[in-house]
Design an enzyme around this catalytic site. Structure first.
Site, short mmCIF file in Angstrom:
data_model
loop_
_atom_site.label_atom_id
_atom_site.label_comp_id
_atom_site.label_asym_id
_atom_site.label_seq_id
_atom_site.Cartn_x
_atom_site.Cartn_y
_atom_site.Cartn_z
N ARG A 142 2.56 -4.73 16.50
CA ARG A 142 1.16 -4.10 17.07
C ARG A 142 0.37 -5.15 16.95
NH1 ARG A 142 1.58 -3.10 10.52
NH2 ARG A 142 1.97 -5.72 10.68
N ASP B 223 -2.83 -8.53 11.97
CA ASP B 223 -3.70 -9.26 11.48
C ASP B 223 -4.39 -10.26 12.57
OD1 ASP B 223 -4.15 -6.95 8.92
OD2 ASP B 223 -3.15 -7.88 8.47
N HIS C 143 4.87 -12.57 7.95
CA HIS C 143 5.83 -11.74 7.26
C HIS C 143 6.93 -11.32 6.44
CE1 HIS C 143 5.98 -7.12 7.37
NE2 HIS C 143 4.93 -6.80 7.82
N SER D 73 0.79 -1.28 0.38
CA SER D 73 0.24 0.29 -0.36
C SER D 73 1.06 1.07 0.34
CB SER D 73 -0.84 -0.06 0.61
OG SER D 73 -0.57 -0.02 2.40
N HIS E 172 -1.89 -9.03 1.62
CA HIS E 172 -1.79 -7.39 2.15
C HIS E 172 -2.72 -7.37 3.88
CE1 HIS E 172 -0.11 -4.17 3.18
NE2 HIS E 172 -0.38 -3.13 2.72
N ARG F 62 -4.21 3.95 7.34
CA ARG F 62 -3.36 3.75 6.34
C ARG F 62 -2.75 4.60 6.03
NH1 ARG F 62 0.51 -0.58 4.79
NH2 ARG F 62 0.24 -0.44 7.15
N ARG G 161 10.96 4.79 -12.07
CA ARG G 161 11.55 4.04 -13.16
C ARG G 161 12.46 2.46 -12.75
NH1 ARG G 161 11.37 0.52 -17.13
NH2 ARG G 161 10.46 1.27 -19.39
N1 AMX Z 1 0.75 -19.76 6.42
C1 AMX Z 1 1.22 -20.48 4.95
N2 AMX Z 1 2.82 -20.43 4.63
C2 AMX Z 1 2.90 -19.45 4.91
C3 AMX Z 1 2.97 -18.71 5.99
C4 AMX Z 1 1.58 -18.61 6.25
N3 AMX Z 1 1.40 -17.70 6.83
N4 AMX Z 1 3.43 -17.73 5.48
C5 AMX Z 1 4.62 -17.70 4.85
N5 AMX Z 1 4.53 -18.51 3.71
C6 AMX Z 1 4.91 -20.04 2.92
C7 AMX Z 1 4.65 -18.92 1.80
O1 AMX Z 1 3.48 -18.61 1.12
C8 AMX Z 1 5.47 -18.97 0.79
O2 AMX Z 1 5.54 -20.18 0.51
P1 AMX Z 1 5.87 -20.41 -1.09
O3 AMX Z 1 7.74 -21.22 -1.03
O4 AMX Z 1 5.09 -22.29 -1.79
O5 AMX Z 1 5.41 -19.47 -1.70
C9 AMX Z 1 6.80 -19.27 2.18
O6 AMX Z 1 6.58 -19.37 3.57
C10 AMX Z 1 7.57 -18.47 2.00
O7 AMX Z 1 7.37 -17.14 2.22
P2 AMX Z 1 7.88 -15.57 2.68
O8 AMX Z 1 9.68 -15.12 2.28
O9 AMX Z 1 8.18 -16.15 4.53
O10 AMX Z 1 7.41 -15.01 2.88
P3 AMX Z 1 6.55 -13.70 2.20
O11 AMX Z 1 7.36 -12.97 2.70
O12 AMX Z 1 6.73 -14.40 0.90
O13 AMX Z 1 5.10 -13.33 2.31
C11 AMX Z 1 3.58 -12.99 3.64
C12 AMX Z 1 4.34 -12.91 3.57
C13 AMX Z 1 2.49 -12.33 4.89
C14 AMX Z 1 2.85 -12.49 2.33
C15 AMX Z 1 2.79 -14.29 4.07
O14 AMX Z 1 3.06 -14.25 5.29
C16 AMX Z 1 1.92 -14.47 4.23
O15 AMX Z 1 0.96 -14.99 3.14
N6 AMX Z 1 1.13 -14.79 5.58
C17 AMX Z 1 -0.39 -14.55 5.26
C18 AMX Z 1 -0.95 -13.75 5.27
C19 AMX Z 1 -0.91 -12.83 5.58
O16 AMX Z 1 -1.25 -13.10 7.17
N7 AMX Z 1 -0.52 -11.21 5.24
C20 AMX Z 1 -1.24 -9.98 6.08
C21 AMX Z 1 0.43 -9.32 6.45
C22 AMX Z 1 0.71 -8.43 7.71
C23 AMX Z 1 0.13 -7.25 5.96
O17 AMX Z 1 0.66 -6.59 5.43
N8 AMX Z 1 -1.00 -6.59 6.69
#
Ligand code: AMX
Length: 472
Positions: A365, A411, A356, A280, A310, A437, A457
């Site tokens: 948080r 979250d 994260h 965002s 997100h 935000r 860019r």
């Molecule tokens: N549950 C299961 N698997 C997870 C996970 C979770 N909570 N968090 C990460 N993983 C997995 C990823 O999907 C990824 O799998 P892949 O290799 O098969 O694609 C692997 O672990 C490596 O990911 P990562 O490097 O740990 O995370 P990232 O930086 O790529 O993504 C995030 C970060 C937040 C998107 C991810 O942890 C996630 O999907 N969490 C659940 C959704 C969530 O809570 N989002 C809110 C984040 C906070 C916000 O922005 N509001």
């Protein structure tokens, strides 16, 4: 509680025309401090003083170190969402993987202690956090009261936006309504107007600041209109010039519990900013770099926040928790809970609210919301479920072996608190996140324009080109 129709809140076209006219006059003259203009905006004066110093500092720094290397880029970084690439400058906050967010150098507990509170309240006022984010200073009670008043005075929605909101189908997700209505408010942009009239680049920050103040002021009635249209009778509560931003928002949403208002103050403070690289924040900065006005830039930011990885994760968490309650009931065992989490992972889904991209510890948080829950709702079954999950999910994610960070993020906790006070409509939760935000990403946008940051860019490459480059 006094109620007024949405139409009462909208300014008439005539009033809008007058204010736009005034905006044009302001944009043509050079900046005159608030004290001489005879209306309250000492924030703008404080900000202008800061800007002069910062512009000089950045200019000198770039002259001395403009060619100094700050990192390297690997092939994995390019395919991997640019994790860890140092490629942005954001002044408002910095995220440490171990410690979590610091707003202008202040941690969340420090902000809770130092930022002004409402009379009788314990939680920081988001107005104070905004002041801190945009100026770098902890404001006084009086300065914060001035911002509250100013936002209340700028809150009127244009009539066409009210009509737009009223005409959205109930099937349209609240975040789509939110982003669309923000983009539609672009008709009020003082930046767009000034730009089209040839405003000099040195004045861009001021028009961006004015749009920022207007937009932040208008978000609570806009968000409340979405809520009341979708889940209530379409009438929103009356805004009062004497109330703070969060109290007015709670009233407009139809909530009169003082504890809910306190929750709003905390919620709107802690969701505001998370340095510059999150979706965002980055979206707002990127779109703003094309000199799209703050309304368009913030609408883009909200489209990004609406993604389930997100901001939409707060909705996903509640859906997931409620499903677990349905499956397990309230008298679940630890083993049953573990099995529920494993089933989620084994079906190829993520555990929402955990993990994260930057953090490697429990999100502060999360911690401050947990403290709020211990204080106000220690016996709520859903809070107990969240607390139980905190004990088991990190170990499961570690055993699962994928997530780089097994700890909960912001979250994982927010929805439970909202639900406790009666806000059960989880598809609305991300809108609250979005209102907060705005404080961070729009503060950064003002600074982007003050520092004259150019069109963003970065260079992209094809796989073929990249292979040639690394001589694969
Ligand atoms: N549950 C299961 N698997 C997870 C996970 C979770 N909570 N968090 C990460 N993983 C997995 C990823 O999907 C990824 O799998 P892949 O290799 O098969 O694609 C692997 O672990 C490596 O990911 P990562 O490097 O740990 O995370 P990232 O930086 O790529 O993504 C995030 C970060 C937040 C998107 C991810 O942890 C996630 O999907 N969490 C659940 C959704 C969530 O809570 N989002 C809110 C984040 C906070 C916000 O922005 N509001």
């Amino acid at each position: 509680m006094p109620q007024s129709s949405l139409h009462d809140l909208a300014t008439s076209r005539a009033t809008m025309a007058v204010s736009l006219l005034l905006g044009r006059v302001v944009s043509r003259r050079s900046y005159v401090p608030a004290i001489h203009r005879g209306y309250a905006s000492s924030l703008k004066d404080v900000l202008q003083n800061k800007m002069v110093k910062k512009q000089k500092e950045v200019k000198e720094f770039r002259a001395a170190h403009g060619d100094t290397k700050v990192g390297e880029v690997t092939v994995n970084m390019m395919y991997g969402g640019m994790r860890g690439i140092k490629g942005l400058v954001t002044e408002t906050s910095v995220l440490d993987p171990e410690e979590g967010i610091r707003f202008r150098g202040y941690s969340i507990p420090e902000c809770q202690k130092l930022l002004p509170k409402a009379p009788g309240g314990n939680e920081p006022l988001p107005e104070g956090l905004f002041w801190l984010l945009i100026t770098g200073d902890i404001p006084t009670d009086e300065q914060v009261a001035e911002v509250s008043k100013e936002w209340a005075s700028r809150a009127a929605l244009p009539q066409h936006v009210v009509q737009l909101l009223n005409n959205f189908p109930s099937t349209l997700h609240p975040m789509s309504q939110f982003a669309s209505a923000i983009a539609a408010m672009q008709s009020e942009s003082k930046f767009a107007k000034a730009y089209s009239e040839g405003a000099p680049k040195t004045d861009y920050w001021e028009h961006t600041f004015e749009d920022t103040m207007d937009l932040i002021a208008k978000l609570p009635p806009l968000a409340a209109a979405i809520y009341c249209n979708l889940y209530r009778d379409g009438k929103i509560g009356t805004l009062s010039a004497d109330k703070d931003w969060s109290a007015n928002f709670a009233t407009m949403l139809g909530y009169d519990n003082p504890q809910f208002t306190e929750l709003m103050r905390l919620y709107l403070t802690i969701h505001s900013d998370h340095e510059g690289g999150n979706v965002s924040a980055h979206a707002c900065h990127l779109v703003g770099s094309a000199l799209s006005d703050p309304y368009l830039s913030f609408a883009a930011s909200m489209c990004g926040l609406a993604g389930p990885l997100h901001g939409l994760a707060n909705q996903e968490v509640l859906v997931w928790l409620e499903q677990s309650m349905e499956v397990l009931g309230e008298n679940y065992t630890n083993e049953q809970l573990k099995e529920y989490v494993w089933n989620t992972l084994n079906s190829g889904r993520v555990v929402p609210g955990y993990g994260h991209a930057v953090l490697r510890k429990t999100d502060p948080r999360y911690t401050c919301q947990q403290e709020f829950a211990f204080k106000h709702l220690p016996n709520d079954p859903m809070f107990k479920l969240v607390a139980e999950l905190y004990k088991i999910v990190p170990d499961i994610l570690l055993e699962h072996g994928k997530a780089a960070n097994p700890w909960p993020n912001v979250d994982a906790h927010s929805g439970v608190l909202l639900r406790y006070y009666g806000m059960t409509e989880m598809s609305y939760y991300t809108v609250l996140f979005g209102v907060s935000r705005a404080l961070g990403v729009l503060s950064s946008l003002v600074w982007d324009r003050a520092l004259g940051l150019p069109l963003e860019r970065p260079k992209s490459m094809s796989t073929e080109g990249l292979k040639k480059l690394v001589k694969a």
